[in-house]
Design a protein around this motif. Sequence first.
Motif, short mmCIF file in Angstrom:
data_model
loop_
_atom_site.label_atom_id
_atom_site.label_comp_id
_atom_site.label_asym_id
_atom_site.label_seq_id
_atom_site.Cartn_x
_atom_site.Cartn_y
_atom_site.Cartn_z
N ILE A 111 3.59 11.82 -1.90
CA ILE A 111 3.35 12.64 -3.08
C ILE A 111 3.32 11.81 -4.36
O ILE A 111 3.45 12.35 -5.46
CB ILE A 111 4.38 13.78 -3.21
N GLU A 112 3.08 10.52 -4.22
CA GLU A 112 3.10 9.64 -5.40
C GLU A 112 1.83 9.74 -6.23
O GLU A 112 0.74 9.98 -5.71
CB GLU A 112 3.30 8.18 -4.97
N HIS A 113 2.00 9.54 -7.52
CA HIS A 113 0.89 9.32 -8.45
C HIS A 113 0.25 7.98 -8.11
O HIS A 113 0.90 7.08 -7.58
CB HIS A 113 1.47 9.30 -9.87
N HIS A 114 -1.03 7.83 -8.42
CA HIS A 114 -1.71 6.56 -8.13
C HIS A 114 -0.99 5.36 -8.72
O HIS A 114 -1.04 4.25 -8.18
CB HIS A 114 -3.15 6.60 -8.67
N SER A 115 -0.32 5.56 -9.86
CA SER A 115 0.37 4.44 -10.50
C SER A 115 1.58 3.97 -9.71
O SER A 115 2.11 2.89 -9.99
CB SER A 115 0.79 4.80 -11.93
N ASN A 116 2.01 4.75 -8.73
CA ASN A 116 3.07 4.31 -7.84
C ASN A 116 2.55 4.09 -6.42
O ASN A 116 3.33 4.07 -5.47
CB ASN A 116 4.24 5.29 -7.82
N ILE A 117 1.23 3.93 -6.31
CA ILE A 117 0.59 3.56 -5.05
C ILE A 117 -0.15 2.23 -5.21
O ILE A 117 0.11 1.26 -4.50
CB ILE A 117 -0.40 4.65 -4.58
N VAL A 118 -1.08 2.20 -6.17
CA VAL A 118 -1.99 1.06 -6.31
C VAL A 118 -1.26 -0.25 -6.60
O VAL A 118 -1.60 -1.29 -6.01
CB VAL A 118 -3.07 1.36 -7.37
N PRO A 119 -0.25 -0.28 -7.50
CA PRO A 119 0.43 -1.57 -7.72
C PRO A 119 1.05 -2.14 -6.45
O PRO A 119 1.09 -3.37 -6.27
CB PRO A 119 1.51 -1.22 -8.76
N TRP A 120 1.51 -1.25 -5.56
CA TRP A 120 2.13 -1.72 -4.31
C TRP A 120 1.07 -2.15 -3.31
O TRP A 120 1.29 -3.09 -2.53
CB TRP A 120 3.03 -0.63 -3.74
N GLN A 121 -0.10 -1.50 -3.33
CA GLN A 121 -1.20 -1.98 -2.50
C GLN A 121 -1.62 -3.39 -2.93
O GLN A 121 -1.86 -4.27 -2.09
CB GLN A 121 -2.39 -1.03 -2.61
N ILE A 122 -1.68 -3.60 -4.23
CA ILE A 122 -2.08 -4.91 -4.74
C ILE A 122 -1.07 -5.98 -4.31
O ILE A 122 -1.44 -7.04 -3.80
CB ILE A 122 -2.20 -4.88 -6.28
N LEU B 157 9.70 5.51 -5.48
CA LEU B 157 9.70 6.96 -5.24
C LEU B 157 9.62 7.72 -6.56
O LEU B 157 10.29 7.37 -7.53
CB LEU B 157 10.99 7.33 -4.51
N THR B 158 8.81 8.79 -6.57
CA THR B 158 8.78 9.64 -7.75
C THR B 158 10.00 10.56 -7.77
O THR B 158 10.46 11.03 -6.73
CB THR B 158 7.49 10.48 -7.78
N HIS B 159 10.52 10.80 -8.95
CA HIS B 159 11.62 11.74 -9.12
C HIS B 159 11.10 13.17 -9.04
O HIS B 159 11.68 14.02 -8.36
CB HIS B 159 12.32 11.48 -10.46
N VAL B 160 9.99 13.42 -9.75
CA VAL B 160 9.34 14.74 -9.76
C VAL B 160 7.85 14.54 -9.57
O VAL B 160 7.23 13.74 -10.29
CB VAL B 160 9.61 15.49 -11.08
N LEU C 227 -2.48 12.80 -1.62
CA LEU C 227 -1.78 14.07 -1.47
C LEU C 227 -2.76 15.22 -1.30
O LEU C 227 -2.54 16.12 -0.47
CB LEU C 227 -0.89 14.31 -2.70
N MET C 228 -3.84 15.22 -2.08
CA MET C 228 -4.85 16.26 -1.93
C MET C 228 -5.45 16.22 -0.52
O MET C 228 -5.67 17.27 0.11
CB MET C 228 -5.94 16.10 -2.99
N GLN C 229 -5.70 15.02 -0.02
CA GLN C 229 -6.24 14.89 1.34
C GLN C 229 -5.25 15.44 2.36
O GLN C 229 -5.64 16.06 3.35
CB GLN C 229 -6.55 13.42 1.62
N ARG C 230 -3.96 15.22 2.14
CA ARG C 230 -2.94 15.75 3.05
C ARG C 230 -3.01 17.28 3.13
O ARG C 230 -2.83 17.87 4.20
CB ARG C 230 -1.55 15.30 2.56
#
Length: 425
Positions: free
Chosen positions: A132-143, A181-184, A379-382
Amino acid sequence: MNESMLFTDADNLALAKRCRGDFPLLSRQMHGRPLVYLDNAATSQKPQAVLDALQYYYQQQNANVHRGVYQLSEEATSAYEGARARVQRFINAAGVEEIIFLRGTTEAINLVAQAYARPRLQPGDEVLISAIEHHSNIVPWQIVCRQTGAQLRVIPVLDSGELDQAGFAELLSPRVRLLALTHVSNALGTINPVKEMIAQAHQQGIPVLIDGAQAVPHLRVDVQALDADFYAFSGHKLYGPTGIGALYGKRRLLEDMEPWQGGGEMIIQVSFEHTDYNQLPYKFEAGTPNIADAIGLAAALDYVDNLGLEAIAEQEQQLLDYGTQALQRVPGLRLIGTAQHKAAILSFVMEQAHPHDISTILDRCGVAVRAGHHCAMPLMQRFGIAGTARASLALYNTRDDIDVLVDALHEVVRMFGAPMAEGGQ
């Protein structure tokens, strides 16, 4: 909420009605209708106190900070460092040196990814995030995983929008080097049990970064009580200016990290052969900082604390309960994200219309909502959808705003037609 709960005119969110006049933009009209602003998860409106703080700095204190040996610079430095101390108190950090000013949550996460995680990750290591993460908490970790050969693992999400805690426990292993992890959730409103999840991670020696962008406007955050290793948030979602945010980090971790960016202010001594870095937090604040907006953020924190975060949270929960019931009565509407513990976000789809069409029609009725994937495409795909329409609430929203939203949604139904009954022809 108990279905027998009554919402009377006497208790119709008095806090919101009292403070609405503090936000000049809310007096605007859109397409001849009074503005109903329900896009607060994207950015909140700014109270006059914040606007005044910005104007005062530029009119009375504008100077660069830290190195000027004249009164104006000293005044600017005092105001800027006072803003840092204000952030420290707001989230209960142990010391001001643990507060780094940045452009916002996104830059803070990237800093941790590059300055903390990258030097420590190796092939076979894992970074753990959630679905349920925002892209900003996905893409930096992919990089950073591509840079190091580490793997990205994802905690699954249940149909309710809550994280699968059993799945989380199974993913914790000695290979995990960081939990982010996102808090909200910005897309669903789900409030994650971050304190418990941090404790589980720490039992295995795993440090934790928390994305608090959607939490700090709605919840009292105490980073020491949470025991978060890193906690990031943005000012503009908290009634402050855009372009300013903060990263909290435990001092021992920050001291062991190399700077992410180089330049002025983050140094003590520079030669062509060697550079000695500045002390915390300046080691991570290269260049002239965003002085005015840090001061504006401090004014926003003062404003929120004067109202009382607990009172704000109670009011927003009342409004969320009212809105949840009201939207469920709209034909063809389905709420996405029904977690038991939620912040004030109503994300939904309608059988009749695409989210962008919903938003366009609502706009003509004076109602501003967000439509799309909300920077949460996985998340939308889920959930098997392209996106949602999202009404996100703030301290100045009222039951009247929800009523206008519902009337506008009925306009969508009238324009596109009621959904066909199950089994109908």
